[in-house]
Design a protein around this motif. Structure first.
Motif, PDB file in Angstrom:
ATOM      1  N   LYS A  16       0.846  -1.194   0.000  1.00 15.26           N
ATOM      2  CA  LYS A  16       0.000   0.000   0.000  1.00 15.26           C
ATOM      3  C   LYS A  16       0.879   1.241   0.000  1.00 15.26           C
ATOM      4  O   LYS A  16       1.918   1.264   0.669  1.00 15.26           O
ATOM      5  N   VAL A  17       0.445   2.272  -0.714  1.00 19.33           N
ATOM      6  CA  VAL A  17       1.199   3.518  -0.814  1.00 19.33           C
ATOM      7  C   VAL A  17       0.304   4.669  -0.366  1.00 19.33           C
ATOM      8  O   VAL A  17      -0.835   4.779  -0.810  1.00 19.33           O
ATOM      9  N   GLU A  18       0.841   5.522   0.511  1.00 16.55           N
ATOM     10  CA  GLU A  18       0.136   6.717   0.945  1.00 16.55           C
ATOM     11  C   GLU A  18       1.027   7.913   0.635  1.00 16.55           C
ATOM     12  O   GLU A  18       2.188   7.947   1.040  1.00 16.55           O
ATOM     13  N   VAL A  19       0.477   8.913  -0.068  1.00 23.15           N
ATOM     14  CA  VAL A  19       1.226  10.114  -0.412  1.00 23.15           C
ATOM     15  C   VAL A  19       0.545  11.306   0.251  1.00 23.15           C
ATOM     16  O   VAL A  19      -0.642  11.541   0.046  1.00 23.15           O
ATOM     17  N   ASN A  20       1.296  12.037   1.075  1.00 29.55           N
ATOM     18  CA  ASN A  20       0.805  13.256   1.715  1.00 29.55           C
ATOM     19  C   ASN A  20       1.778  14.382   1.384  1.00 29.55           C
ATOM     20  O   ASN A  20       2.770  14.574   2.073  1.00 29.55           O
ATOM     21  N   GLY A  21       1.512  15.106   0.310  1.00 33.36           N
ATOM     22  CA  GLY A  21       2.413  16.176  -0.102  1.00 33.36           C
ATOM     23  C   GLY A  21       3.744  15.604  -0.561  1.00 33.36           C
ATOM     24  O   GLY A  21       3.815  14.868  -1.533  1.00 33.36           O
ATOM     25  N   THR A  22       4.813  15.941   0.185  1.00 35.14           N
ATOM     26  CA  THR A  22       6.133  15.417  -0.171  1.00 35.14           C
ATOM     27  C   THR A  22       6.517  14.217   0.685  1.00 35.14           C
ATOM     28  O   THR A  22       7.633  13.727   0.587  1.00 35.14           O
ATOM     29  N   ARG A  23       5.618  13.742   1.527  1.00 33.54           N
ATOM     30  CA  ARG A  23       5.883  12.574   2.378  1.00 33.54           C
ATOM     31  C   ARG A  23       5.209  11.358   1.767  1.00 33.54           C
ATOM     32  O   ARG A  23       4.036  11.412   1.397  1.00 33.54           O
ATOM     33  N   ILE A  24       5.957  10.251   1.655  1.00 34.64           N
ATOM     34  CA  ILE A  24       5.393   9.018   1.107  1.00 34.64           C
ATOM     35  C   ILE A  24       5.622   7.893   2.103  1.00 34.64           C
ATOM     36  O   ILE A  24       6.677   7.812   2.734  1.00 34.64           O
ATOM     37  N   LYS A  25       4.609   7.048   2.272  1.00 37.70           N
ATOM     38  CA  LYS A  25       4.704   5.893   3.163  1.00 37.70           C
ATOM     39  C   LYS A  25       4.299   4.664   2.369  1.00 37.70           C
ATOM     40  O   LYS A  25       3.233   4.629   1.769  1.00 37.70           O
ATOM     41  N   ILE A  26       5.188   3.667   2.368  1.00 40.47           N
ATOM     42  CA  ILE A  26       4.943   2.422   1.652  1.00 40.47           C
ATOM     43  C   ILE A  26       4.903   1.299   2.685  1.00 40.47           C
ATOM     44  O   ILE A  26       5.828   1.143   3.478  1.00 40.47           O
ATOM     45  N   THR A  27       3.814   0.530   2.680  1.00 35.75           N
ATOM     46  CA  THR A  27       3.610  -0.538   3.653  1.00 35.75           C
ATOM     47  C   THR A  27       3.445  -1.862   2.924  1.00 35.75           C
ATOM     48  O   THR A  27       2.737  -1.939   1.927  1.00 35.75           O
ATOM     49  N   GLY A  28       4.110  -2.899   3.429  1.00 40.30           N
ATOM     50  CA  GLY A  28       4.009  -4.238   2.851  1.00 40.30           C
ATOM     51  C   GLY A  28       4.039  -5.285   3.936  1.00 40.30           C
ATOM     52  O   GLY A  28       3.946  -4.985   5.129  1.00 40.30           O
TER      53      GLY A  28
END
Length: 180
Positions: A16-28
């Motif tokens: 799963k990928v979450e993008v908040n402005g210039t912050r990105i979080k990738i979860t697996g």
């Protein structure tokens, strides 16, 4: 145009990928990684793919385009598969052992060297003195391996020391002792 930057990154199932402005979080399945991106980059998630786009066309922005894509690809691979780095300890009496999150190296110094493994890195030592480091952050795994190797770099005369698996160390002849 960046040849690397324009390639989309396909997401494996369960990532799963979450993008908040210039912050990105990738979860697996192995964990999650976060990173701040440069403001010159825009990241979109479409059709189970991550697409990087530059906001400009200067040489520096195009260079960051390829870098951003590579960093995001490493994050996706890390959370889905993980990264491994293997180090070999060579030398008579040289040993390594792991207890908890501390790697103990006996590599020819008067006292053993206790190396604390950072959070997110797991290590194990095989019976052939091979240190295997595993983690989801490629940068952290590589940096930890480099710091362990720096404890006792391989020397060119007998080849003793800590080296990467598959690393070639050029050997030197040494003195021609006894010739007159």
């Amino acid at each position: 145009m960046s040849r690397i930057g324009k390639q989309p990154i396909s997401l494996p199932s369960g990532v799963k990928v979450e993008v908040n402005g210039t912050r990105i979080k990738i979860t697996g399945k192995k964990g999650s990684l976060e990173r701040d991106l440069r403001p010159e980059m825009r990241v979109k998630v479409e059709d189970n793919q991550i697409i990087c786009e530059p906001l400009g066309s200067s040489k520096q922005v195009v260079a960051f385009w390829g870098l951003t894509r590579s960093l995001l690809n490493n994050m996706v691979i890390g959370v889905s598969e993980g990264f491994t780095r293997v180090l070999n300890v060579e030398g008579v009496g040289y040993r390594a052992s792991v207890s908890g999150s501390t790697l103990t190296l006996n590599v020819g110094y008067s006292n053993p060297v206790n190396f604390p493994l950072p959070a997110g890195i797991s290590g194990e030592v095989g019976k052939d003195n091979a240190i295997t480091l595993q983690g989801i952050d490629k940068e952290l795994v590589g940096q930890t391996a480099a710091r362990i190797r720096a404890v006792r770099k391989p020397e060119p005369y007998k080849g003793k020391g800590i080296r990467y698996a598959g690393e070639y160390v050029a050997r030197k002849v040494g003195k021609a002792g006894g010739k007159k």
